[in-house]
Scaffold this active site. Structure first.
Site, PDB file in Angstrom:
ATOM      1  CE  LYS A 246      -3.338   2.577   2.909  1.00 40.67           C
ATOM      2  NZ  LYS A 246      -4.232   2.552   4.075  1.00 40.67           N
ATOM      3  CG  ASP A 251      -5.548   7.833   4.868  1.00 37.46           C
ATOM      4  OD1 ASP A 251      -6.418   8.519   4.303  1.00 37.46           O
ATOM      5  OD2 ASP A 251      -5.798   6.768   5.478  1.00 37.46           O
ATOM      6  CE  LYS A 258      -6.469   8.355   8.482  1.00 36.98           C
ATOM      7  NZ  LYS A 258      -7.289   7.223   8.969  1.00 36.98           N
ATOM      8  CG  ASP A 269      -2.016   5.001   5.043  1.00 40.65           C
ATOM      9  OD1 ASP A 269      -1.909   3.894   5.592  1.00 40.65           O
ATOM     10  OD2 ASP A 269      -3.084   5.442   4.573  1.00 40.65           O
ATOM     11  CG  ASP A 328      -9.902   7.297   6.854  1.00 40.30           C
ATOM     12  OD1 ASP A 328      -8.825   7.271   6.220  1.00 40.30           O
ATOM     13  OD2 ASP A 328      -9.961   7.443   8.085  1.00 40.30           O
ATOM     14  CD  GLU A 330      -6.716   5.311   2.493  1.00 40.50           C
ATOM     15  OE1 GLU A 330      -7.727   5.424   3.213  1.00 40.50           O
ATOM     16  OE2 GLU A 330      -5.607   4.987   2.940  1.00 40.50           O
ATOM     17  NE  ARG A 332     -11.093  -1.153   3.258  1.00 38.28           N
ATOM     18  CZ  ARG A 332     -11.711  -1.411   4.410  1.00 38.28           C
ATOM     19  NH1 ARG A 332     -12.833  -2.105   4.424  1.00 38.28           N
ATOM     20  NH2 ARG A 332     -11.206  -0.985   5.544  1.00 38.28           N
TER      21      ARG A 332
HETATM   22  N1  BES Z   1      -4.446   4.345   6.945  1.00 42.00           N
HETATM   23  C1  BES Z   1      -5.571   4.003   7.709  1.00 42.00           C
HETATM   24  C2  BES Z   1      -5.301   2.918   8.743  1.00 42.00           C
HETATM   25  C3  BES Z   1      -4.285   3.207   9.818  1.00 42.00           C
HETATM   26  C4  BES Z   1      -4.701   3.532  11.102  1.00 42.00           C
HETATM   27  C5  BES Z   1      -2.932   3.101   9.576  1.00 42.00           C
HETATM   28  C6  BES Z   1      -3.776   3.767  12.091  1.00 42.00           C
HETATM   29  C7  BES Z   1      -2.007   3.347  10.567  1.00 42.00           C
HETATM   30  C8  BES Z   1      -2.426   3.664  11.838  1.00 42.00           C
HETATM   31  C9  BES Z   1      -6.689   3.504   6.794  1.00 42.00           C
HETATM   32  O1  BES Z   1      -6.702   4.015   5.516  1.00 42.00           O
HETATM   33  C10 BES Z   1      -7.972   3.861   7.444  1.00 42.00           C
HETATM   34  O2  BES Z   1      -8.185   5.020   7.669  1.00 42.00           O
HETATM   35  N2  BES Z   1      -8.803   2.870   7.727  1.00 42.00           N
HETATM   36  C11 BES Z   1     -10.067   3.081   8.327  1.00 42.00           C
HETATM   37  C12 BES Z   1     -11.047   2.178   7.666  1.00 42.00           C
HETATM   38  C13 BES Z   1     -12.483   2.365   8.104  1.00 42.00           C
HETATM   39  C14 BES Z   1     -12.995   3.693   7.633  1.00 42.00           C
HETATM   40  C15 BES Z   1     -13.293   1.242   7.538  1.00 42.00           C
HETATM   41  C16 BES Z   1      -9.961   2.766   9.807  1.00 42.00           C
HETATM   42  O3  BES Z   1      -9.323   1.770  10.149  1.00 42.00           O
HETATM   43  O4  BES Z   1     -10.487   3.522  10.615  1.00 42.00           O
HETATM   44 ZN    ZN Z   2      -4.859   4.628   4.756  1.00 42.87          ZN
HETATM   45 ZN    ZN Z   3      -7.746   5.845   5.357  1.00 43.81          ZN
END
Ligand code: BES
Ligand code: ZN
Ligand code: ZN
Length: 476
Positions: A246, A251, A258, A269, A328, A330, A332
């Site tokens: 990835k 992000d 966020k 990220d 968020d 993104e 996947r």
């Molecule tokens: N990049 C984040 C995940 C992340 C969180 C990486 C903490 C490193 C530390 C990812 O893109 C994300 O924001 N995922 C969301 C998905 C949700 C909206 C389904 C999450 O985990 O909150």
């Molecule tokens: Zn992310």
């Molecule tokens: Zn994200």
């Protein structure tokens, strides 16, 4: 980088670190009876782990070895002991030292040396006076009959690759755009000996990589898709192993922005991309006999008048329609396109690495990697063993079919959001939709970037994944 080399002899006047599993054997390293008794007392009566002797112009450190119930735990204890000793070494401004072991045990010497090199990493690019903060230790010689030059070279390569991956993660996104990330991979390929091909935005558009293009819509920076390939003449595998990383260089969350604290570390990220690039670098430089392809879809995820929003329905590279329910989620979306792209190679095994979900962090924290996938048990066990060897442990999640239901969409085939539980798993289930190959997914959101030093894992980017994958591929 701290250099590692084999020392031909024990220097009579240089600084020494002696790993000690047998106090009586210290005589062979020039300690007299009085010194040996002193060490014995310190270890046995005072329960100390480290004794040092300061003579004119030299220091001799005697480090007690902590034997744990398995070899990989002992190795980790040695890496950590090295990181602790390193603080004194740099405080004392020592530049070079020689490492030896009373038991002359290859794995123990290598683990300790690994802890020294990884613990001595620094990211000073943006400091005004980096020389004022630069650690003194620059070179480690290993004096041993047991250590052969080839394994020491491998260690030096894999620690260097880990540090390169750390630096990529530590670079802020105003330097490390998707285009710059691709350039870094090209540089690494030239240096280590793997080929790179970078698709630019118009190529990605022509290929209709809808996931990557959609996430990129809110950005002024174009996306990239990098293909790295290392194909030695006598590879052990007929079909390639494909690594996918990835590469979200930043992000913000997009319109599902966020909030609170959580955004400021999001330069991490692309930790999966860094792990893939670092692994390619290590295996090519070490000339491992394995054919490996690395894929990195890269973009940032931002807000703009044209950015994607929740509710959008998009068409992915393989034709699957996806309902976006959270901008968020993104990672996947861009990984899905890369996984579909990987299918053309009919890979023997696909492994993706991604800082994918907060749910993975909530599940196990920074202590390991959340893993899941469809590869057979034999491969899973080998990966688990490598995870232990590198102390980048794998925690396998269930991958039951019931979770498939949670990503079905009312308006499209699937949605990019799961239900109220198993967030790391439903993210994995989304990815599974895009690959038919034997596949593993490593969610490294917890360990990729840490907020405080943990032994030889320093604050910031950790380079997690590189040492695990190198260990796996070297015995493939
Ligand atoms: N990049 C984040 C995940 C992340 C969180 C990486 C903490 C490193 C530390 C990812 O893109 C994300 O924001 N995922 C969301 C998905 C949700 C909206 C389904 C999450 O985990 O909150
Ligand atoms: Zn992310
Ligand atoms: Zn994200």
């Amino acid at each position: 980088m701290t250099t590692l080399h084999k020392a031909a002899s024990l220097p009579p006047d240089g600084h020494l670190v002696l790993l000690c599993g047998n106090v009586a054997a210290l005589g062979r390293f020039g300690l007299d009876k009085q010194a040996i008794d002193h060490v014995r007392n310190a270890f046995e009566k005072d329960e100390r782990k480290l004794v040092s002797f300061t003579g004119p112009g030299r220091i001799i450190f005697v480090q007690k070895k902590d034997k744990k119930d398995s070899a990989w735990k002992t190795a980790e204890a040695l890496r950590k002991a090295a990181a602790t000793l390193l603080i004194t070494i740099n405080d004392q401004k020592l530049k070079a030292l020689t490492l030896a072991d009373t038991d002359d045990k290859n794995e123990h010497l290598l683990a300790f040396a690994e802890g020294l090199v990884l613990g001595n990493y620094q990211f000073l690019k943006y400091k005004k006076h980096p020389e004022k903060e630069t650690n003194s230790l620059a070179s480690v010689g290993v004096f041993s009959k047991a250590v052969n030059t080839a394994t020491l070279t491998q260690l030096s390569v894999v620690t260097e690759a880990t540090c390169i991956a750390r630096t990529l993660v530590n670079e802020p996104s105003n330097f490390l755009t998707a285009a710059q990330l691709a350039k870094e991979f090209e540089k690494m390929g030239k240096e280590a000996g793997f080929s790179t091909e970078v698709f630019n935005k118009s190529k990605i558009e022509a290929l209709k990589m809808g996931g990557l293009l959609t996430v990129n819509k809110g950005s002024k920076q174009p996306p990239t898709f990098t293909i790295m390939e290392y194909k030695p003449a006598r590879a052990r595998n007929k079909k390639p192993i494909v690594l996918v990383g990835k590469g979200v260089v930043y992000d913000t969350g997009g319109y599902n922005i966020k909030v609170g604290n959580g955004m400021e570390t999001m330069k991490c990220d692309m930790g999966g991309a860094a792990a893939v690039g670092g692994t390619m670098y290590a295996i090519a430089k070490a000339k491992l006999p394995v054919h490996v392809i690395g894929l990195v879809p890269a973009t940032d995820n931002r807000i703009d008048g044209d950015a994607y929003v929740a509710g959008d329905v998009i068409t992915m590279y393989n034709g699957t329609t996806v309902e976006v329910l959270n901008t968020d989620a993104e990672g996947r979306l861009i990984l899905a396109d890369a996984l579909s792209w990987a299918e053309q190679y009919t890979p023997e095994l696909v492994i993706d690495l991604a800082t994918l979900t907060g749910a993975a962090v909530a599940a196990i924290g920074p202590y390991g990697i959340v893993s899941m996938g469809t590869a057979d048990e034999r491969v899973k066990n080998k990966l688990k063993a490598s995870g232990n060897n590198a102390y980048e442990r794998l925690a396998e999640m269930p991958f039951w079919e019931e979770y498939d239901e949670l990503i079905k969409s009312d308006v499209a085939e699937i949605k990019n959001l799961g239900g109220p539980y198993g967030g790391a798993i439903t993210a994995g289930k989304f990815l599974a939709y895009f690959t038919k190959s034997p596949w593993m997914h490593f969610d490294i959101a917890g360990p990729a970037f840490i907020s405080a030093k943990d032994g030889y894992r320093l604050k910031g980017g950790t380079g997690v994944g590189v040492r695990l994958l190198f260990d796996f591929l070297k015995s493939y």
